[in-house]
Design an enzyme around this catalytic site. Structure first.
Site, PDB file in Angstrom:
ATOM      1  N   VAL A  51       0.850  -1.198   0.000  1.00 59.33           N
ATOM      2  CA  VAL A  51       0.000   0.000   0.000  1.00 59.33           C
ATOM      3  C   VAL A  51       0.882   1.244   0.000  1.00 59.33           C
ATOM      4  O   VAL A  51       1.706   1.446   0.888  1.00 59.33           O
ATOM      5  CB  VAL A  51      -0.940   0.004   1.219  1.00 59.33           C
ATOM      6  CG1 VAL A  51      -1.792   1.281   1.221  1.00 59.33           C
ATOM      7  CG2 VAL A  51      -1.832  -1.233   1.207  1.00 59.33           C
ATOM      8  N   LYS A  52       0.672   2.070  -1.004  1.00 56.40           N
ATOM      9  CA  LYS A  52       1.472   3.285  -1.182  1.00 56.40           C
ATOM     10  C   LYS A  52       0.740   4.459  -0.535  1.00 56.40           C
ATOM     11  O   LYS A  52      -0.387   4.789  -0.913  1.00 56.40           O
ATOM     12  CB  LYS A  52       1.681   3.521  -2.682  1.00 56.40           C
ATOM     13  CG  LYS A  52       2.809   4.457  -3.043  1.00 56.40           C
ATOM     14  CD  LYS A  52       2.995   4.418  -4.565  1.00 56.40           C
ATOM     15  CE  LYS A  52       4.143   5.296  -5.010  1.00 56.40           C
ATOM     16  NZ  LYS A  52       4.271   5.285  -6.492  1.00 56.40           N
TER      17      LYS A  52
END
Length: 218
Positions: free
Chosen positions: A86-87
C-alpha cells in the site's frame, strides 16, 4: 539492489519480468491514467493483472488523504493480492496510517519523500519502503542523490528495517549512482532498466564476432 519498474503498462512490465531481473512494480494514479485505466473497478482489476505477472511487490497508491479514508482504501487494496504494497503519501495522517498498517502486517511504501526528516518519521512508523524522489529534487536545484546518501547513513546508524526506494529515477546514471551509494531499491521506467544493456563496444564486438563466424561455415 532491487529493480522495480515504474509503470502501469503491462507490456513494459512483462518485458522486464521476462528479462529475469524484476523485483516489483510501482504505480500511481497518473500512470494508470496514462494507459487509459479509469474507475475503481478497472483500476483494481489492473492491479490484479500486474500481480499476476510479477513475483512480488506491487505498490498500489491510495487516493484518500484523511486517516480513515487511507485505512479503508489501503485495506481494500491489500485484499486484491498478497503481493500488494500500500502506497501512502508523506502526510500526518499518512504516517498514522503507516503505523496502523504495520501493526496489521500490511506492507507500505511511503511516497513523496523529499527530506531525511520525512523518511525517519515513515521508518519509525514501520514503513516497508520510503520513496525519496531524486529527480524532482534535482528539478528544483537540490541534489537528490545527497538525500539517498544521507538516508543510507541514517538508516544504517539505527538499523531500520525500512528499505530506501529511490524514486523519480530519470536515467541510467541516476540508477548507477543509487547503486553506488547503497539504495536498497530503484524504481524507474522500463527504458532506464533496458538502457543498462547498451554499450557501443558491445555492439561493435558482437558485429565482429558474427562477421568472423561466417568464415567458419557454421
Amino acid at each position: 539492489m532491487k529493480f522495480f519498474v515504474d509503470t502501469a503498462n503491462l507490456q513494459d512490465i512483462k518485458e522486464c519480468q521476462d528479462l529475469g531481473i524484476l523485483d516489483g512494480v510501482t504505480t500511481n494514479p497518473s500512470l494508470m491514467a496514462k494507459v487509459g485505466i479509469t474507475g475503481k473497478d478497472a483500476i483494481y482489476s489492473h492491479y490484479k493483472a500486474i500481480c499476476d505477472i510479477v513475483d512480488d511487490n506491487v505498490s498500489a497508491e491510495v487516493i484518500g488523504t484523511d486517516y480513515k479514508d487511507i485505512i479503508r482504501e489501503g485495506e481494500e487494496l491489500a485484499e486484491i493480492d498478497p503481493k500488494i504494497v500500500v502506497k501512502v503519501p508523506m502526510i500526518k495522517d499518512g504516517v498514522r496510517a503507516i503505523k496502523y498498517f504495520s501493526d496489521k502486517g500490511i506492507r507500505t511504501n511511503c511516497t513523496l519523500i523529499f527530506s531525511a526528516g520525512q523518511a525517519i518519521l515513515a521508518a519509525k512508523a514501520g514503513a516497508t519502503y520510503v520513496s525519496p524522489f531524486i529527480g524532482r529534487l534535482d528539478d528544483v536545484g537540490s541534489d537528490g542523490m545527497e538525500l539517498i546518501e544521507q538516508l543510507v547513513d541514517i538508516f544504517g546508524n539505527y538499523g531500520f528495517d525500512t528499505e530506501i526506494l529511490a524514486a523519480s529515477v530519470r536515467h541510467t546514471m541516476h540508477l548507477l549512482q543509487c547503486a553506488e551509494v547503497g539504495a536498497d531499491v530503484v524504481t524507474c521506467p522500463s527504458n532506464v532498466i533496458m538502457g543498462l544493456l547498451n554499450h557501443p563496444l558491445t555492439d561493435k564486438g558482437l558485429a565482429k564476432f558474427l562477421e568472423d563466424a561466417k568464415s567458419l561455415n557454421l
